[in-house]
Design a protein around this motif. Structure first.
Motif, short mmCIF file in Angstrom:
data_model
loop_
_atom_site.label_atom_id
_atom_site.label_comp_id
_atom_site.label_asym_id
_atom_site.label_seq_id
_atom_site.Cartn_x
_atom_site.Cartn_y
_atom_site.Cartn_z
N LEU A 222 -9.54 6.52 -7.17
CA LEU A 222 -10.02 5.95 -5.91
C LEU A 222 -8.91 5.97 -4.86
O LEU A 222 -9.14 6.37 -3.71
CB LEU A 222 -10.51 4.53 -6.14
N MET A 223 -7.71 5.56 -5.23
CA MET A 223 -6.61 5.53 -4.28
C MET A 223 -6.22 6.93 -3.84
O MET A 223 -5.89 7.15 -2.67
CB MET A 223 -5.40 4.82 -4.92
N SER A 224 -6.27 7.90 -4.75
CA SER A 224 -5.97 9.28 -4.38
C SER A 224 -7.02 9.83 -3.41
O SER A 224 -6.68 10.53 -2.46
CB SER A 224 -5.91 10.16 -5.63
N ALA A 225 -8.28 9.50 -3.65
CA ALA A 225 -9.34 9.96 -2.74
C ALA A 225 -9.17 9.33 -1.36
O ALA A 225 -9.32 10.01 -0.34
CB ALA A 225 -10.71 9.61 -3.32
N VAL A 226 -8.83 8.05 -1.31
CA VAL A 226 -8.61 7.38 -0.02
C VAL A 226 -7.42 8.00 0.70
O VAL A 226 -7.47 8.26 1.91
CB VAL A 226 -8.42 5.86 -0.23
N SER A 227 -6.34 8.27 -0.04
CA SER A 227 -5.16 8.89 0.57
C SER A 227 -5.48 10.29 1.10
O SER A 227 -5.04 10.67 2.19
CB SER A 227 -4.02 8.98 -0.43
N LEU A 228 -6.27 11.05 0.35
CA LEU A 228 -6.66 12.39 0.79
C LEU A 228 -7.51 12.32 2.03
O LEU A 228 -7.30 13.09 2.98
CB LEU A 228 -7.40 13.10 -0.34
N MET A 229 -8.44 11.39 2.09
CA MET A 229 -9.30 11.25 3.27
C MET A 229 -8.48 10.86 4.50
O MET A 229 -8.73 11.35 5.60
CB MET A 229 -10.40 10.22 3.02
N ARG A 230 -7.49 9.99 4.29
CA ARG A 230 -6.62 9.61 5.42
C ARG A 230 -5.82 10.80 5.93
O ARG A 230 -5.69 10.99 7.12
CB ARG A 230 -5.66 8.50 5.00
N LEU B 183 0.80 -1.22 0.00
CA LEU B 183 0.00 0.00 0.00
C LEU B 183 0.84 1.27 0.00
O LEU B 183 0.34 2.33 -0.38
CB LEU B 183 -0.95 -0.01 1.20
N LYS B 184 2.11 1.19 0.42
CA LYS B 184 2.94 2.38 0.46
C LYS B 184 3.21 2.87 -0.96
O LYS B 184 3.71 2.14 -1.79
CB LYS B 184 4.25 2.08 1.17
N ARG B 185 2.83 4.10 -1.22
CA ARG B 185 2.98 4.76 -2.52
C ARG B 185 2.28 4.02 -3.66
O ARG B 185 2.75 3.99 -4.78
CB ARG B 185 4.46 4.96 -2.86
N LEU B 186 1.15 3.44 -3.35
CA LEU B 186 0.37 2.76 -4.38
C LEU B 186 -0.10 3.75 -5.43
O LEU B 186 -0.12 3.43 -6.62
CB LEU B 186 -0.82 2.02 -3.75
N TRP B 187 -0.45 4.95 -5.01
CA TRP B 187 -0.89 5.96 -5.96
C TRP B 187 0.19 6.26 -6.98
O TRP B 187 -0.10 6.48 -8.17
CB TRP B 187 -1.32 7.24 -5.24
N LEU B 188 1.45 6.26 -6.57
CA LEU B 188 2.55 6.56 -7.48
C LEU B 188 2.73 5.42 -8.49
O LEU B 188 2.92 5.66 -9.69
CB LEU B 188 3.85 6.79 -6.70
#
Length: 147
Positions: A126-134, A74-79
């Motif tokens: 989706l992953m960016s939205a989850v990261s932003l919410m976190r 999960l670490k840096r999955l968005w990247l």
């Protein structure tokens, strides 16, 4: 991440691959109307070598995209999703530019690439939205505990 999620991911990749192969085989049975009109009534054989070539190409594309993304880390999955999306989009451009008057198998491959592009883009959003919410949630928690 538990090993069952990794196995589930590879199972989904395998099912996606089977769907791709089925779509390519079906596209091979679709007549190439442009070529039929050009050859005026000739009987075209099934494009076995073309279907096999695009099946191998689609397999490589799917495996490379899956290995770049590696969603079990999960670490840096968005990247990793962004890198896979940009690389696949760059790979899709030549296929889009050569789409006119191509056999149906070529068109199916282009549709496959565009579907994979859209899937990666949706996963990235989706992953960016989850990261932003976190980050927002962690920022609020840090703000409450500060003196």
């Amino acid at each position: 991440m538990p090993r069952r999620y990794i196995r589930l991911f590879w199972l989904l990749v395998a099912l996606t691959w089977l769907a791709l192969i089925a779509a390519l085989v079906n596209a091979g049975f679709t007549p190439d109307y442009w070529l039929l009109r050009r050859l005026e009534g000739a009987e075209l054989p099934y494009p076995t070598s073309t279907v096999i070539l695009f099946a191998l190409l689609g397999t490589v594309e799917l495996v490379v995209a899956a290995l770049i993304v590696r969603p079990w880390r999960l670490k840096r999955l968005w990247l990793r999703l962004l890198i896979a999306f940009v690389l696949l989009l760059a790979w899709s451009v030549p296929w889009m530019l050569s789409a006119m008057h191509q056999p149906p198998v070529h068109g199916m491959h282009l549709l496959w690439l565009l579907l994979l592009d859209v899937g990666l883009l949706l996963a990235l959003c989706l992953m960016s939205a989850v990261s932003l919410m976190r980050r927002i949630r962690d920022g609020k928690k840090a703000g409450r505990t500060a003196p």
